[in-house]
Structures are given as C-alpha cells and as structure tokens.
Design a protein around this motif. Sequence first.
Motif, short mmCIF file in Angstrom:
data_model
loop_
_atom_site.label_atom_id
_atom_site.label_comp_id
_atom_site.label_asym_id
_atom_site.label_seq_id
_atom_site.Cartn_x
_atom_site.Cartn_y
_atom_site.Cartn_z
N SER A 91 0.82 -1.21 0.00
CA SER A 91 0.00 0.00 0.00
C SER A 91 0.86 1.26 0.00
CB SER A 91 -0.92 0.00 1.22
OG SER A 91 -1.62 1.22 1.32
N LEU A 92 0.35 2.28 -0.66
CA LEU A 92 1.04 3.58 -0.68
C LEU A 92 0.65 4.46 0.49
CD1 LEU A 92 0.77 4.42 -4.50
CD2 LEU A 92 2.71 3.42 -3.26
N TRP A 93 -0.38 4.03 1.22
CA TRP A 93 -0.82 4.89 2.33
C TRP A 93 -1.04 4.08 3.60
CZ3 TRP A 93 -3.07 4.53 -2.46
CH2 TRP A 93 -4.25 3.79 -2.57
N ARG A 94 -2.19 3.44 3.78
CA ARG A 94 -2.47 2.76 5.04
C ARG A 94 -1.63 1.50 5.20
NH1 ARG A 94 -8.72 1.92 6.34
NH2 ARG A 94 -7.69 1.02 8.14
N ARG A 95 -1.30 1.20 6.46
CA ARG A 95 -0.59 -0.04 6.76
C ARG A 95 -0.97 -0.55 8.14
NH1 ARG A 95 5.74 1.78 7.70
NH2 ARG A 95 5.36 3.67 8.89
N ASP A 96 -2.26 -0.50 8.44
CA ASP A 96 -2.73 -0.92 9.75
C ASP A 96 -3.58 -2.18 9.70
OD1 ASP A 96 -4.94 0.17 8.49
OD2 ASP A 96 -5.64 1.28 10.24
N ASN A 97 -3.72 -2.79 8.52
CA ASN A 97 -4.54 -3.99 8.41
C ASN A 97 -3.97 -5.13 9.26
OD1 ASN A 97 -6.64 -3.49 6.12
ND2 ASN A 97 -4.73 -2.67 5.32
N SER A 98 -2.67 -5.37 9.13
CA SER A 98 -2.05 -6.46 9.85
C SER A 98 -2.09 -6.27 11.36
CB SER A 98 -0.62 -6.66 9.35
OG SER A 98 -0.04 -7.81 9.91
N PHE A 127 12.64 -3.96 0.29
CA PHE A 127 12.70 -2.58 0.75
C PHE A 127 11.38 -2.14 1.40
CE2 PHE A 127 10.96 -1.99 -3.51
CZ PHE A 127 10.04 -0.96 -3.34
N ARG A 128 10.34 -2.96 1.30
CA ARG A 128 9.05 -2.67 1.94
C ARG A 128 8.85 -3.47 3.22
NH1 ARG A 128 6.47 1.68 -0.27
NH2 ARG A 128 4.39 0.76 -0.08
N TRP A 129 9.80 -4.30 3.60
CA TRP A 129 9.62 -5.14 4.78
C TRP A 129 9.43 -4.32 6.06
CZ3 TRP A 129 13.56 -9.82 4.43
CH2 TRP A 129 13.12 -10.67 3.40
N GLN A 130 9.98 -3.11 6.10
CA GLN A 130 9.83 -2.32 7.32
C GLN A 130 8.38 -1.94 7.59
OE1 GLN A 130 11.33 -1.30 4.57
NE2 GLN A 130 10.82 0.81 4.04
N ARG A 131 7.53 -2.12 6.59
CA ARG A 131 6.11 -1.82 6.77
C ARG A 131 5.36 -2.98 7.43
NH1 ARG A 131 4.27 2.52 3.63
NH2 ARG A 131 2.16 1.66 3.66
N LEU A 132 6.00 -4.13 7.53
CA LEU A 132 5.36 -5.30 8.12
C LEU A 132 5.57 -5.27 9.63
CD1 LEU A 132 6.45 -8.01 5.53
CD2 LEU A 132 4.44 -6.53 5.50
N VAL A 133 4.47 -5.20 10.36
CA VAL A 133 4.51 -5.00 11.80
C VAL A 133 4.58 -6.34 12.53
CG1 VAL A 133 3.30 -4.01 13.78
CG2 VAL A 133 3.23 -2.85 11.56
N LEU A 134 5.55 -6.45 13.46
CA LEU A 134 5.72 -7.66 14.27
C LEU A 134 5.81 -7.24 15.73
CD1 LEU A 134 8.48 -9.28 12.02
CD2 LEU A 134 6.09 -9.99 12.14
#
Length: 324
Positions: A91-98, A127-134
């Motif tokens: 996503s280019l904007w939201r990243r709160d689904n996970s 390069f997008r892995w930082q958007r994955l929340v753990l």
Amino acid sequence: MSDRWRTLRRRIITPDVSETRLDVRGFHVKNQVARDILETVGKSFLAGYAIAAEAKDQSIAERRIDALQPRFRGFAYEGAAMAYAVIDGLSLWRRDNSPRFLAGPGDRHIYMAYVGIGWAMARVPRFRWQRLVLPDPTLRWLALDGYGFHQAYFKTARYVYDQYRDPSFTWHGGGPQSYVQRAIDQGIGRAMWFVYGTDAVRVADAIDGFDPERHQDLYSGAGLAATYAGGADEAELQTFWQRAGEHRPFVAQASAFAAEARIRAGLLVPHTEVATRVFCGMTATAAATLAETTRPDGPDGDQLPAYEIWRQQVAREFVAIGRN
C-alpha cells in the motif's frame, strides 16, 4: 473502497489454487489420504487469503473463515494474515490492516498469523519489509519460520534439494542476527513434511542429508507440521520419533507448540492428540500447558532470542521426564 475494487484486488494478489497441488509442486505422494490432507491445507490457506483480500472489514472475514472445517481453519487464518501483510506492504498509504488483525480476529490464531506474515515477506519487495509490523518480540521469529516455509515450498529445488542458505538475507526485525538462519530452518523443516508427502522415512532421510548443525531445527520444524497438519498414523510418527535421535526433545517441543496453537484457537483435532502422545508422551492439553507456562517474560539474550530460550526450556522439560 468499492466492492468491485476489492474483488479485483483479490483476483490480482491471490495465488492460483493450482499451486497447492502436489503434482504441480513435484512433491512426493505417499497415498491418496495424505495427498488430500496436504492439498486441502493449501486450498484452505488460499481461501483465507482470498477472503481477507476481498472482505469489506475484518469481522466479515472472520465469520467466513470460521465457517471452514476446524481441522483446516488455522491455515485459513494463516492465509488471511499473509493477505493483510501483503496489502500493508504494498500500500502507498495505510498499513494498519495487519496490526488490527493480530489484535483482533487473528489473536486466537496468533502463531499461525505470524507465520503468515513470513509468507508475505517472501512476496513483498525487501525494501518494503519495514512496513510489516511484528509487535510481539518473542513471536516475531515465527515470521522467519513462515518465510523459510514459503521458500522451501515454492523454491524446493534450491532450498531443500540443494540445501541453500541465502547469504544476502538481512533481518530488520530486531534481536540476535545469529539466530535468523536457524528460525528460517525451522520453517524449511516444516515445509519438508509437505515436500515429502508426510512420509516419515523420506522426511528423516532428507533431513539427515543436511549439514548436522541444521538437523535440530529441521527435525523440530517437521515435528511441528506432523502435529499441526497431520497426515501420518501412529506407527509412522513412532518411526519419525526414532529417527530424530538426539533431537527428540526439540521434536517434542515443537509438538507442544503445535498443540498450544490448536488449543488456543479452539481447533484441537484427533491427529494432534496422537502426535503429542507419541512425541511428548502426554495429552495435547498437557503438552500445550507445558509450552504456555514456560514462556519467558524477559527480553532477548545477547546470543539467543527469548523465543529460542523458550524452546530450550520446553525441550529441557521433556528431557527431565525422559522424552529423549
């Protein structure tokens, strides 16, 4: 977002169901029963993925996934977690689904959900892995397990037959970097239960062909898959237990983790009881309780993450009662 767009998104990002077929993957077919189980696991995973990719909100996705068979429902939640992580990663904007999924519908299936995020790692550019929340510092290592499973499942020749380890792999999830490849190996071992069609002898033969320093994690991963996914009868599980040799305490540890994952989700099934009886020498409930009550409260150590400290503590408990 319109219904039409959600449907289109689901079609674009959902893998084709043919990828779950053992003949397409080139995996060993032990018998028709095992084949049906493994292929249904894959179909259930993709069903959960597609439901999450298209559902208007997560409560709708939860209701649809909960209508699936209990034996395979956890795999659907794993697929849903992957879908939400892929959407956040791209996503280019939201990243709160996970994060919302982990705190909400995915909480009962938290182990499978973290593994699903690892699948997303394999499909989202690095390069997008930082958007994955753990958010859980202990369970975050399960994402690497999921990544290892994905690579072994879809790149079998390289990761299983050629026993490849990626020297360029960089983990930004925190904790001791020296443990990264071990967590990935646990996922590879879990995938090998699928690659060799739940055939205990073939799985053990394949593991024994790897460098000995990798055996413990590979056997542990396969033991977890044998307990959670199933596909082998009691005699076959006994064979696998015998073949594990010095690594039996970690097969028992992984079996206990699988039992805890199923019981937390309310998805305990007969084959899990059989596996914990063989591997742990106790009921699934007792094994799950052992795993749950030994989880550490402290942070990662300098050399080992809290997750591995937990695994070792559980393994020691099994050694103490003679499961070695």
